[in-house]
Write a protein that holds these residues in place. Sequence first.
Motif, PDB file in Angstrom:
ATOM      1  N   ASP A   5      -5.954 -15.697   3.352  1.00 36.36           N
ATOM      2  CA  ASP A   5      -6.661 -14.289   3.768  1.00 36.36           C
ATOM      3  C   ASP A   5      -6.482 -13.285   2.651  1.00 36.36           C
ATOM      4  N   ALA A   6      -5.101 -13.204   1.863  1.00 39.00           N
ATOM      5  CA  ALA A   6      -4.799 -12.092   0.961  1.00 39.00           C
ATOM      6  C   ALA A   6      -5.619 -12.451  -0.106  1.00 39.00           C
ATOM      7  N   GLU A   7      -6.030 -14.108  -0.479  1.00 39.24           N
ATOM      8  CA  GLU A   7      -6.540 -14.132  -1.635  1.00 39.24           C
ATOM      9  C   GLU A   7      -8.089 -13.714  -1.291  1.00 39.24           C
ATOM     10  N   LEU A   8      -8.634 -13.545  -0.501  1.00 34.58           N
ATOM     11  CA  LEU A   8     -10.063 -13.405   0.033  1.00 34.58           C
ATOM     12  C   LEU A   8     -10.275 -11.935  -0.057  1.00 34.58           C
ATOM     13  N   LEU A   9      -9.338 -11.099  -0.360  1.00 37.21           N
ATOM     14  CA  LEU A   9      -9.378  -9.623  -0.398  1.00 37.21           C
ATOM     15  C   LEU A   9     -10.398  -9.210  -1.286  1.00 37.21           C
ATOM     16  N   GLY A  10     -11.240  -8.476  -0.636  1.00 37.12           N
ATOM     17  CA  GLY A  10     -12.322  -8.009  -1.817  1.00 37.12           C
ATOM     18  C   GLY A  10     -13.504  -8.824  -2.661  1.00 37.12           C
ATOM     19  N   SER A  11     -13.181  -9.990  -1.841  1.00 36.81           N
ATOM     20  CA  SER A  11     -14.497 -11.200  -2.324  1.00 36.81           C
ATOM     21  C   SER A  11     -15.623 -10.902  -1.443  1.00 36.81           C
TER      22      SER A  11
ATOM     23  N   THR B 190      -8.433  -2.037  -0.448  1.00 37.10           N
ATOM     24  CA  THR B 190      -8.095  -2.350   0.710  1.00 37.10           C
ATOM     25  C   THR B 190      -8.548  -1.410   1.886  1.00 37.10           C
ATOM     26  N   LEU B 191      -9.154  -0.425   1.434  1.00 34.84           N
ATOM     27  CA  LEU B 191      -9.555   0.496   2.548  1.00 34.84           C
ATOM     28  C   LEU B 191     -10.627   0.087   3.403  1.00 34.84           C
ATOM     29  N   GLY B 192     -10.407  -0.013   4.883  1.00 36.16           N
ATOM     30  CA  GLY B 192     -11.231  -0.544   5.829  1.00 36.16           C
ATOM     31  C   GLY B 192     -11.380  -1.882   6.067  1.00 36.16           C
ATOM     32  N   THR B 193     -10.566  -2.843   5.346  1.00 37.93           N
ATOM     33  CA  THR B 193     -10.346  -4.374   5.399  1.00 37.93           C
ATOM     34  C   THR B 193      -9.416  -4.563   6.251  1.00 37.93           C
ATOM     35  N   LYS B 194      -9.603  -5.814   6.843  1.00 40.59           N
ATOM     36  CA  LYS B 194      -8.523  -6.315   7.918  1.00 40.59           C
ATOM     37  C   LYS B 194      -7.410  -6.849   7.033  1.00 40.59           C
ATOM     38  N   LEU B 195      -6.222  -6.478   7.593  1.00 37.27           N
ATOM     39  CA  LEU B 195      -4.678  -6.808   7.006  1.00 37.27           C
ATOM     40  C   LEU B 195      -4.575  -8.363   6.918  1.00 37.27           C
ATOM     41  N   PRO B 196      -4.528  -8.838   5.730  1.00 36.53           N
ATOM     42  CA  PRO B 196      -4.546 -10.309   5.655  1.00 36.53           C
ATOM     43  C   PRO B 196      -3.469 -10.926   6.517  1.00 36.53           C
ATOM     44  N   ASP B 197      -3.266 -12.055   7.248  1.00 37.87           N
ATOM     45  CA  ASP B 197      -2.256 -12.571   7.977  1.00 37.87           C
ATOM     46  C   ASP B 197      -1.787 -13.728   7.102  1.00 37.87           C
ATOM     47  N   THR B 198      -2.634 -14.368   6.376  1.00 40.39           N
ATOM     48  CA  THR B 198      -1.975 -15.549   5.520  1.00 40.39           C
ATOM     49  C   THR B 198      -2.215 -15.365   4.229  1.00 40.39           C
TER      50      THR B 198
ATOM     51  N   TYR C  11       2.796  14.471  -1.700  1.00 39.89           N
ATOM     52  CA  TYR C  11       2.918  13.372  -0.266  1.00 39.89           C
ATOM     53  C   TYR C  11       1.724  13.925   0.558  1.00 39.89           C
ATOM     54  N   TRP C  12       1.546  15.200   0.926  1.00 40.17           N
ATOM     55  CA  TRP C  12       0.278  15.392   1.879  1.00 40.17           C
ATOM     56  C   TRP C  12      -0.723  15.320   1.235  1.00 40.17           C
ATOM     57  N   THR C  13      -1.067  15.543  -0.030  1.00 33.52           N
ATOM     58  CA  THR C  13      -2.322  15.221  -0.625  1.00 33.52           C
ATOM     59  C   THR C  13      -3.107  13.796  -0.525  1.00 33.52           C
ATOM     60  N   ALA C  14      -1.931  12.911  -0.592  1.00 31.96           N
ATOM     61  CA  ALA C  14      -2.156  11.551  -0.467  1.00 31.96           C
ATOM     62  C   ALA C  14      -2.383  11.342   1.011  1.00 31.96           C
ATOM     63  N   VAL C  15      -1.754  11.805   1.875  1.00 28.50           N
ATOM     64  CA  VAL C  15      -2.237  11.629   3.218  1.00 28.50           C
ATOM     65  C   VAL C  15      -3.814  11.940   3.488  1.00 28.50           C
ATOM     66  N   LEU C  16      -4.118  13.053   2.802  1.00 27.07           N
ATOM     67  CA  LEU C  16      -5.521  13.414   3.193  1.00 27.07           C
ATOM     68  C   LEU C  16      -6.579  12.732   2.710  1.00 27.07           C
ATOM     69  N   VAL C  17      -6.343  12.158   1.334  1.00 26.05           N
ATOM     70  CA  VAL C  17      -7.547  11.401   0.581  1.00 26.05           C
ATOM     71  C   VAL C  17      -7.178   9.793   0.691  1.00 26.05           C
ATOM     72  N   LEU C  18      -6.334   9.362   0.966  1.00 28.18           N
ATOM     73  CA  LEU C  18      -6.083   7.949   1.118  1.00 28.18           C
ATOM     74  C   LEU C  18      -7.377   7.306   1.912  1.00 28.18           C
ATOM     75  N   ASP C  19      -7.442   7.797   3.324  1.00 27.04           N
ATOM     76  CA  ASP C  19      -8.500   7.241   4.072  1.00 27.04           C
ATOM     77  C   ASP C  19      -9.838   7.745   3.693  1.00 27.04           C
ATOM     78  N   ARG C  20      -9.989   8.604   2.978  1.00 25.30           N
ATOM     79  CA  ARG C  20     -11.317   9.237   2.377  1.00 25.30           C
ATOM     80  C   ARG C  20     -12.130   8.632   1.115  1.00 25.30           C
ATOM     81  N   VAL C  21     -11.173   8.443   0.459  1.00 28.18           N
ATOM     82  CA  VAL C  21     -11.789   7.926  -1.046  1.00 28.18           C
ATOM     83  C   VAL C  21     -10.958   6.501  -1.562  1.00 28.18           C
TER      84      VAL C  21
END
Length: 539
Positions: free
Chosen positions: A532-538, A521-529, A396-406
């Motif tokens: 928006d969700a369809e455009l993730l990663g585009s 999804t790292l660094g992207t704005k959370l989709p509101d609609t 669990y704590w490894t995930a916390v450390l790496v999620l926002d890095r990689v």
Amino acid sequence: MTESVSVGESKLDFETVLNNAVGEFGKYQLISILLLAIPAACSGFMAGDYIFTAARLPHRCAVPLCDGLEPEYLPDWISNAIPETATGIDECNRYINITDNSNTTLGDVCPAIMFDRNRTESCDSFVFERTNTVVYDFNLQCQEWRRALAGTFNSIGGMVALIIAGYISDNLGRRMSIVFFGFNEALTGLVRAFSVNYAMYVAFQFLQTAIGGGIYSASYILATELVGPKYRVLTSATMSSAFAAGQMIVGLVASVVTEWRHLTLVLFCPVFLTVFYYWIVHESHRWLLSKNKQEQARATLNHVAGVNGRTILIAEMEFLLTAIPRKMEANKIDTKTPLLIRVVKSHVMLRRCCITPVWWITTTFIYYGLSINSVSLSGNMYLNYVATAAVEIPGYWTAVLVLDRVGRKVTLFTGYMLCAICCISFAFIPNNMYGLSLALYLTGKFSIAAVFTSLYLYTSELYPTRHRHSFLGYSSMMGRIGSIISPLTPPLMVYWSGIPSMLFGAMAVISAVLLLSQPETLGTKLPDTIEDAELLGSA
């Protein structure tokens, strides 16, 4: 529209005002999370008790001509009377006697000439190595699939709990949910300890998780609602660690209190103490504000601020008491097209709604499957189970450390593939290589624990704000299919001991490949609609 209030000369949104008023994390949050970790640990009892109370018992056919008044499970003559298998001795068959003359034995020896080693017959009575589970009390020997139903119905109850927990938590509050589910967990556990047959035992396995399983989600939600955004991932990892600690407690207690009725009582009777949480912990101020319970919210906010050494300004208090109702009113949208139709019309969302449940099914299947099968490893079954639960915490704590890095995808892909490599390799390791097999097994559990905590975050970021809870709930509920079928994997070891591990590995590979079809999804704005969700990663 974002609700704001003037404090000094700046305009602040609701989250900022709340954090400034009571603090993102302080003494109040620390004490509350430590208290909430206790019911979270108690929920871990339900995830592991049946692994020991309904554990498989080593047994063999009784051989009346050879067994004395106090039969030994593995006497020296056992290979003369009982066929051998790849995993030991045949538990359900014996060689046919060709003589009834007990005088053919020489002392304590039961010679091979007494049996036709080319023919076998089913057992009519049994000798057990130990007699401390429901298998002995309710005559479940040689009925592996029936024995496994305890875990399956336990998981089905957990699926029901998702529906009940959401309703009670949203309508009665987080604190009342902890009391309700904690009392039910304790009561059903108490009654199950006095089961008179296997049907009653299985029924109360189902009832316990169905009407008691919501204790974890209620504790988890309350804990995360108490802290600011910067501390939610850490709080999530803390609560997950408490759940793992609960499973460790089950293994440690089971090693001391081995008889299944006594074990059930020792585990669940103390859970009655969660009733006192009605007076010990305070209700979530966010829930009170969302329900427009202004007087209770005012008292709770002042208490939180006081414990944290803060004072809430009059302007801040008035804004906090009215911001959420105003925002809910402002955000009312008249959606003529049903959500299901909108998803079906969107190829991106339809594909996503088909893929995320596969991840959840895979993750719960492997997570619970590795826990259940850990007691079948070589060595001490109790220590194996405790080690398998303990290794989740660094995961669990490894995930916390790496999620926002990689990033989310790299973390999940690596976790799934590492788990697959370990599980598939484990299937081919000889039984006498205990150290290597245990290392592979624990690494697999470490990996899937990291995946589990990462999956919550990634799934929620793939879906739009307005429907995020519905989509996350849908994926999570579908994921329960994995936990329902995982208790059925131990009986497959009769055919080959590596079948469960191969299944875990294959599912992990499939999920890893499916990850490649979804955006980072790292660094992207959370989709509101949905758009928006369809455009993730585009971009």
